[in-house]
Scaffold this motif. Sequence first.
Motif, PDB file in Angstrom:
ATOM      1  N   GLN A   1      -9.990  -4.501   3.719  1.00 25.37           N
ATOM      2  CA  GLN A   1      -8.561  -4.184   3.700  1.00 25.37           C
ATOM      3  C   GLN A   1      -8.043  -3.891   2.298  1.00 25.37           C
TER       4      GLN A   1
ATOM      5  N   ASP B   1      -2.239   3.935  -2.546  1.00 27.42           N
ATOM      6  CA  ASP B   1      -2.626   4.471  -1.244  1.00 27.42           C
ATOM      7  C   ASP B   1      -1.401   4.845  -0.407  1.00 27.42           C
TER       8      ASP B   1
ATOM      9  N   TYR C   1       1.257   6.527  -1.092  1.00 26.32           N
ATOM     10  CA  TYR C   1       2.586   6.627  -1.690  1.00 26.32           C
ATOM     11  C   TYR C   1       3.061   8.081  -1.667  1.00 26.32           C
TER      12      TYR C   1
ATOM     13  N   GLY D   1       4.393  -1.539  -0.050  1.00 29.61           N
ATOM     14  CA  GLY D   1       3.642  -2.239   0.983  1.00 29.61           C
ATOM     15  C   GLY D   1       4.525  -3.123   1.850  1.00 29.61           C
TER      16      GLY D   1
ATOM     17  N   THR E   1       1.813  -0.412   8.308  1.00 30.99           N
ATOM     18  CA  THR E   1       0.785   0.448   7.702  1.00 30.99           C
ATOM     19  C   THR E   1      -0.066  -0.305   6.694  1.00 30.99           C
ATOM     20  N   TYR E   2       0.578  -1.130   5.858  1.00 31.09           N
ATOM     21  CA  TYR E   2      -0.125  -1.735   4.730  1.00 31.09           C
ATOM     22  C   TYR E   2      -0.298  -3.245   4.839  1.00 31.09           C
TER      23      TYR E   2
ATOM     24  N   GLN F   1      -0.715  -7.246   0.011  1.00 30.70           N
ATOM     25  CA  GLN F   1      -1.959  -6.571   0.384  1.00 30.70           C
ATOM     26  C   GLN F   1      -2.097  -5.228  -0.322  1.00 30.70           C
ATOM     27  N   LEU F   2      -1.035  -4.423  -0.316  1.00 30.18           N
ATOM     28  CA  LEU F   2      -1.125  -3.120  -0.973  1.00 30.18           C
ATOM     29  C   LEU F   2      -1.205  -3.276  -2.490  1.00 30.18           C
TER      30      LEU F   2
ATOM     31  N   LYS G   1      -4.778  -4.220  -3.254  1.00 29.74           N
ATOM     32  CA  LYS G   1      -5.616  -3.039  -3.029  1.00 29.74           C
ATOM     33  C   LYS G   1      -5.473  -2.048  -4.180  1.00 29.74           C
ATOM     34  N   THR G   2      -4.259  -1.894  -4.686  1.00 32.22           N
ATOM     35  CA  THR G   2      -4.014  -0.979  -5.800  1.00 32.22           C
ATOM     36  C   THR G   2      -4.766  -1.423  -7.057  1.00 32.22           C
TER      37      THR G   2
END
Length: 386
Positions: free
Chosen positions: A89, A149, A151, A167, A173-174, A179-180, A183-184
């Motif tokens: 994820q 992701d 954006y 996010g 979605t995120y 989490q986003l 991930k970034t």
Amino acid sequence: MVCKKCKKRIRKDEVFCHHCGAPQTETVSLGAINAAQMTKKKPKRGKKVLTVIGIILLVLALLACGLYYGMLHFLDSNLEKEPDLPDHQVDVNPDLPPSGVTNIALFGLDNRFDKNNGRSDAIIILSVDYDHNKIKLTSIARDTLVYVDGYPSYENKTKITHAFYWGALKPDTYGSGAQLAVKTLNQNFGMNITKYMFVNFHEFAELIDLVGGVDIEVKEYELYQLNKHIRGMVSKSGLDIDQISSAGMQTLSGGQALAYARLRKVDSDVVRGNRQRAVLEAAFNKVKEMPLTKYPALVKKALGVCNTNLDADEILKMAKWALSNSPEFVNMSLPDENASLYARGKNWNDGNGWVYRMDMNYVTAYLHDFIYETNTCENLTPVRPN
């Protein structure tokens, strides 16, 4: 050419994919970048530490002290754990060197109304290095231009501070803002982070008041700007914060300590970092002097301030280790005072406003070098964006 992992288009000379962070060499270890160009002088590690570091470390200190005195059950029953983040994820980089390092993402949200959303005005990677007996703090400038992701901008590029907000705005979605944001970090810096903590730093003042304030020596040249800062905080937040009448050693309230920790106009960000560490050290000393009977309220308050997916056992492990081994604290910032080697900040007229552009190949290797002490970027020449 395309990335070997995510299959997105990248430049031929990229050592790490700027989308997912995956290495593009045949060898999966970081030693692959030693085949790069001749080296330039290696930048010194920055000493800037944002206010949120003090907040989060104070929270961890409170938890640590409480746990040390047998309060694991209390923590377990009061900890509202955030969701875990499976590797897939958050695009974990599996090719980092095996080591006794735990990386945790720390986010400070400047939002007094919604503690679960906001732009992350402070972003820090906390690396607990059991191998070298160190706690390493890497702060990343909020205006760093990165890939986020999905954006809605050209090439999905925006300031890294927007990742958390975006996010949280689209949880279907995120997953969440955290989490986003994690991930970034993994995608842009080739990291393996799955653990995180975020706080709203306006609650920092309450923690300081709870320990009885902090003893700080206020310099004469700091006094005018400090009181001006306090007046601004009072007008914007409605907090009841007294002016500081004179310089010298004195006990600052939570609001005064927060104003002191954020003061920088009288000198520099580096000196502001020193102020923040002084507040942290003073608060930690107060915690150690408190009677055991006050720890439950203190820990409960700390739990109410921070949001994390660390569980009680993980916090206990770090707390025991830190209190038993007295690890060295080391700091780095991206960019640092030698940013002219690998970064440039300005308005590029690309719709993103004032941002830092960085040589992400070099910065990724530089960050890994700092965290894992692999000395892999010595033979990599940094390129400053045009």
